[in-house]
Design a protein around this motif. Structure first.
Motif, PDB file in Angstrom:
ATOM      1  N   ALA A 165       2.880   8.718   1.925  1.00 59.00           N
ATOM      2  CA  ALA A 165       3.876   7.650   1.844  1.00 59.00           C
ATOM      3  C   ALA A 165       3.939   7.057   0.443  1.00 59.00           C
ATOM      4  O   ALA A 165       5.025   6.780  -0.082  1.00 59.00           O
ATOM      5  CB  ALA A 165       3.552   6.566   2.874  1.00 59.00           C
ATOM      6  N   LYS A 166       2.772   6.857  -0.173  1.00 55.69           N
ATOM      7  CA  LYS A 166       2.753   6.268  -1.508  1.00 55.69           C
ATOM      8  C   LYS A 166       3.386   7.193  -2.534  1.00 55.69           C
ATOM      9  O   LYS A 166       4.186   6.764  -3.387  1.00 55.69           O
ATOM     10  CB  LYS A 166       1.315   5.941  -1.913  1.00 55.69           C
ATOM     11  CG  LYS A 166       1.205   5.092  -3.167  1.00 55.69           C
ATOM     12  CD  LYS A 166       1.818   3.711  -2.949  1.00 55.69           C
ATOM     13  CE  LYS A 166       1.629   2.806  -4.159  1.00 55.69           C
ATOM     14  NZ  LYS A 166       2.241   1.478  -3.949  1.00 55.69           N
ATOM     15  N   VAL A 220      -5.563   8.632   6.283  1.00 62.31           N
ATOM     16  CA  VAL A 220      -5.685   8.527   4.825  1.00 62.31           C
ATOM     17  C   VAL A 220      -4.600   9.372   4.161  1.00 62.31           C
ATOM     18  O   VAL A 220      -3.972   8.968   3.165  1.00 62.31           O
ATOM     19  CB  VAL A 220      -7.087   8.965   4.364  1.00 62.31           C
ATOM     20  CG1 VAL A 220      -7.162   8.993   2.832  1.00 62.31           C
ATOM     21  CG2 VAL A 220      -8.155   8.025   4.921  1.00 62.31           C
ATOM     22  N   ALA A 221      -4.378  10.566   4.718  1.00 63.78           N
ATOM     23  CA  ALA A 221      -3.309  11.429   4.190  1.00 63.78           C
ATOM     24  C   ALA A 221      -1.938  10.796   4.381  1.00 63.78           C
ATOM     25  O   ALA A 221      -1.051  10.949   3.531  1.00 63.78           O
ATOM     26  CB  ALA A 221      -3.365  12.797   4.866  1.00 63.78           C
ATOM     27  N   ILE A 255       0.831  -1.210   0.000  1.00 63.52           N
ATOM     28  CA  ILE A 255       0.000   0.000   0.000  1.00 63.52           C
ATOM     29  C   ILE A 255       0.866   1.261   0.000  1.00 63.52           C
ATOM     30  O   ILE A 255       0.568   2.245  -0.677  1.00 63.52           O
ATOM     31  CB  ILE A 255      -0.943   0.004   1.212  1.00 63.52           C
ATOM     32  CG1 ILE A 255      -2.008  -1.083   1.049  1.00 63.52           C
ATOM     33  CG2 ILE A 255      -1.620   1.364   1.376  1.00 63.52           C
ATOM     34  CD1 ILE A 255      -2.914  -1.232   2.248  1.00 63.52           C
ATOM     35  N   VAL A 256       1.988   1.229   0.751  1.00 61.57           N
ATOM     36  CA  VAL A 256       2.785   2.445   0.900  1.00 61.57           C
ATOM     37  C   VAL A 256       4.092   2.398   0.125  1.00 61.57           C
ATOM     38  O   VAL A 256       4.710   3.445  -0.104  1.00 61.57           O
ATOM     39  CB  VAL A 256       3.099   2.711   2.396  1.00 61.57           C
ATOM     40  CG1 VAL A 256       1.832   3.026   3.158  1.00 61.57           C
ATOM     41  CG2 VAL A 256       3.826   1.535   3.032  1.00 61.57           C
ATOM     42  N   ALA A 257       4.553   1.241  -0.255  1.00 63.49           N
ATOM     43  CA  ALA A 257       5.849   1.129  -0.931  1.00 63.49           C
ATOM     44  C   ALA A 257       5.668   0.480  -2.286  1.00 63.49           C
ATOM     45  O   ALA A 257       4.674  -0.190  -2.561  1.00 63.49           O
ATOM     46  CB  ALA A 257       6.822   0.313  -0.079  1.00 63.49           C
ATOM     47  N   ASN A 258       6.630   0.672  -3.137  1.00 56.77           N
ATOM     48  CA  ASN A 258       6.619   0.029  -4.449  1.00 56.77           C
ATOM     49  C   ASN A 258       8.048  -0.068  -4.975  1.00 56.77           C
ATOM     50  O   ASN A 258       8.982   0.496  -4.394  1.00 56.77           O
ATOM     51  CB  ASN A 258       5.730   0.802  -5.439  1.00 56.77           C
ATOM     52  CG  ASN A 258       6.059   2.270  -5.511  1.00 56.77           C
ATOM     53  OD1 ASN A 258       5.510   3.042  -4.741  1.00 56.77           O
ATOM     54  ND2 ASN A 258       6.951   2.667  -6.417  1.00 56.77           N
ATOM     55  N   ILE A 285      10.296   9.636   1.777  1.00 60.82           N
ATOM     56  CA  ILE A 285       9.543   9.739   3.019  1.00 60.82           C
ATOM     57  C   ILE A 285      10.446   9.985   4.221  1.00 60.82           C
ATOM     58  O   ILE A 285      10.043  10.644   5.191  1.00 60.82           O
ATOM     59  CB  ILE A 285       8.686   8.464   3.230  1.00 60.82           C
ATOM     60  CG1 ILE A 285       7.680   8.665   4.362  1.00 60.82           C
ATOM     61  CG2 ILE A 285       9.564   7.261   3.488  1.00 60.82           C
ATOM     62  CD1 ILE A 285       6.624   9.674   4.068  1.00 60.82           C
ATOM     63  N   LEU A 286      11.676   9.478   4.221  1.00 61.24           N
ATOM     64  CA  LEU A 286      12.566   9.683   5.364  1.00 61.24           C
ATOM     65  C   LEU A 286      12.884  11.164   5.542  1.00 61.24           C
ATOM     66  O   LEU A 286      12.794  11.694   6.652  1.00 61.24           O
ATOM     67  CB  LEU A 286      13.853   8.875   5.187  1.00 61.24           C
ATOM     68  CG  LEU A 286      14.900   9.089   6.285  1.00 61.24           C
ATOM     69  CD1 LEU A 286      14.427   8.494   7.596  1.00 61.24           C
ATOM     70  CD2 LEU A 286      16.249   8.492   5.887  1.00 61.24           C
TER      71      LEU A 286
END
Length: 572
Positions: free
Chosen positions: A300-301, A294-295, A156-159, A314-315
């Motif tokens: 993150a995405k 949700v934000a 959901i947050v990483a790819n 994100i870091l």
């Protein structure tokens, strides 16, 4: 975007020892005459409360300091790209913690625990046991489901290249959902029984454990870890260090629970918990926090797309957000802490004009005190990034990118603080429904700006764009909250606030020009940590002094009062 904050604890309101100078800045209406001490609250108890206040203030300072050190060491150990994967993996335990601490716990469960303590024959012992039994079962089930869904949550947050490493760390840190919840509940039980020290100091143990893990990685590794080649030892040390720190934070509170006389016992008669009342009272708070999360997912995405292209992710965004929250915590939270009892008392008595006065005074104070910090963030962004964050595997280029995001945070700091003050005003009325509803369009604005920035501008600027999205959404929150508060309370003293804001803007512009002028001969982008630290100290001193001088000349009341306070203290 709020990350899990192990430094945060649930603290029941207590009144600190009086400081005639400190209270003067907030004394916009006459104070009630002091009442004689009641037999149930002797002077010794008042001194004990004062000592507790001082201890919590010291604990909070140490906790924030060790928390920031933890962030710096983890950043130095992992570097930017690997640090992005780690930050994504730690999002989920923090979300559950926010739902508990930021939603139901502080607004609903603590008052119910206090009510049970004061009304039940056993001083709430059985009620607390039922609550903890239900919590253990709920947290256990939620943790098992989260661990089973680790690959899905990571996706959901990483790819891209982040995904595998994020998934691995997610398996390690998701079990901490259980201990995050227990730590928050244990802290609430202790607070309701008058014990504040252990909940304040326990997060420091968590910070120190992760500091040790990150320090060990720095000592052991010789090459910068990459997403394609992160040493197995690094992954396990950081992952287990994160998990064990949170476990220690929860377990360390058990001796304190025994000290206050609480004993564990399984109780499954949950009807006595008044679950419908908990759901009714906490529903809007859960809605508020859930919408905010949700934000978190969206940010993150989007940041993961930048990380895939080796751009700030994100870091870096999260580190700057933490830096902004430190300024907010030191300045604005102190004002909120002083104002909240006054706001609540005035609202409970139906004295809306006093609520307006306190809200206006708090707004002016927040703007006046945070303005020079915003100027420092904007003018000295590169020295801040290099001085604070360049270390180990977090290199010069990463530090310069951090500086750019810090400059964007300069525009978010004051709107965030003012919006928080307005939210607390709603809570004092009391009203949790309106802030929850306001948060829906505010989050929509934030996500909309973030997506537009991602579509229209380069990925190299995305982290700064995400912070700029925060600034615009906080401004939207201020506008909507102000409109609804005016309908509820009447005129909000906007003329006086506007005059103060105009004067502060003038002083800030002059300080900005002075800051740029004094740092113009230097080249922070090519300098090291010591060089940038000297530039930071010099520039901050000039900005601060020029701001104070111009503000004093413009007769900004809050500045002149503060200067008078300092003169009186020095005179003593």
């Amino acid at each position: 975007m709020r990350q899990p904050d192990p430094d945060a604890t649930v603290i029941l309101p207590i009144v600190p020892e009086a400081d005639p100078d400190a209270t003067q800045l907030l004394a916009v209406v006459p104070a009630e005459a002091p009442q004689p001490a009641r037999s149930g609250a002797p002077a010794a108890e008042e001194k004990s409360i004062g000592r507790s206040s001082a201890g919590m203030a010291l604990g909070s300072l140490v906790s924030r300091g060790t928390g920031f050190l933890r962030t710096l060491l983890v950043t130095a150990a992992l570097g930017s790209a690997v640090g992005d994967a780690y930050t994504n993996a730690t999002l989920f335990p923090g979300m559950v913690y926010e739902l508990l601490l930021g939603g139901v716990l502080s607004s609903v469960l603590v008052p119910l625990l206090v009510r049970a303590r004061d009304s039940d024959d056993d001083r709430g012992e059985k009620y607390t046991q039922r609550l903890l039994t239900a919590a253990v079962l709920f947290l256990g089930l939620a943790t098992l489901l989260a661990v089973a869904a680790a690959p899905l949550l990571a996706r959901i947050v990483a790819n891209g290249a982040q995904l595998d490493l994020t998934t691995t760390w997610a398996y390690m840190v998701l079990p901490t959902i259980f201990f995050y919840g227990l730590a928050a509940l244990f802290a609430a039980v202790l607070n309701t029984r008058g014990h504040f020290a252990a909940p304040m100091w326990a997060p420091i143990l968590n910070n120190l454990v992760l500091c040790g893990a990150a320090g060990l990685v720095l000592v052991m590794t010789t090459a910068k870890p990459t997403l394609a080649d992160t040493p197995t030892g690094t992954v396990w040390i950081i992952g287990l260090g994160t998990a064990s720190g949170i476990v220690l934070q929860a377990v360390s509170l058990i001796p304190a629970l025994r000290k206050v006389g609480f004993r564990w016992a399984w109780r499954f008669d949950f009807r006595a918990l008044r679950l419908r009342e908990i759901a009714r009272l906490g529903g809007w708070m859960v809605c508020y926090v859930a919408v905010s999360q949700v934000a978190v997912f969206a940010i993150a995405k989007l940041a993961s797309y930048a990380s895939d292209k080796h751009e700030p992710g994100i870091l870096i965004y999260n580190n700057v957000y933490l830096l902004m929250m430190m300024a907010h915590g030191i300045v604005a939270v102190s004002i909120l802490t002083a104002l909240m009892p006054r706001l609540s008392a005035a609202a409970a008595a139906g004295r809306n004009h006093e609520v307006v006065d306190y809200l206006a005074k708090g707004t002016r104070l927040v703007v006046v005190l945070l303005a020079p910090i915003s100027v420092i963030y904007m003018v000295l962004n590169v020295p801040i990034g290099v001085t604070l964050f360049k270390a180990g595997n977090f290199e010069q280029a990463d530090a310069l990118s951090t500086g750019i995001v810090t400059a964007a945070a300069a525009f978010a700091l004051i709107p965030f603080a003012v919006s928080q003050l307005q939210t607390f005003a709603f809570y004092s009325l009391p009203d949790t429904r309106t802030p929850a509803l306001i948060n829906i369009p505010v989050v929509a604005v934030r996500i909309g700006v973030d997506v537009l920035w991602w579509l229209l501008f380069s990925l190299s600027s995305l982290a700064a764009g995400l912070m700029f999205g925060n600034a615009l959404s906080f401004l939207a929150a201020v506008g909507l909250s102000g409109l609804l508060l005016r309908r509820r309370l009447g005129p909000l003293g906007l003329r006086a606030i506007g005059i103060t804001v105009a004067k502060v803007a003038g002083a800030a512009l002059v300080a900005t020009a002075a800051g740029y002028a004094v740092t113009l001969p230097f080249d922070p982008e090519t300098g090291g940590k010591v060089y940038n630290a000297l530039v930071l100290v010099l520039g901050s001193a000039v900005i601060g002094l020029v701001y104070l001088g111009v503000a004093h000349l413009l007769r900004i009341a809050e500045v002149t009062e503060a200067i008078g306070m300092v003169k009186r203290k020095l005179g003593r």
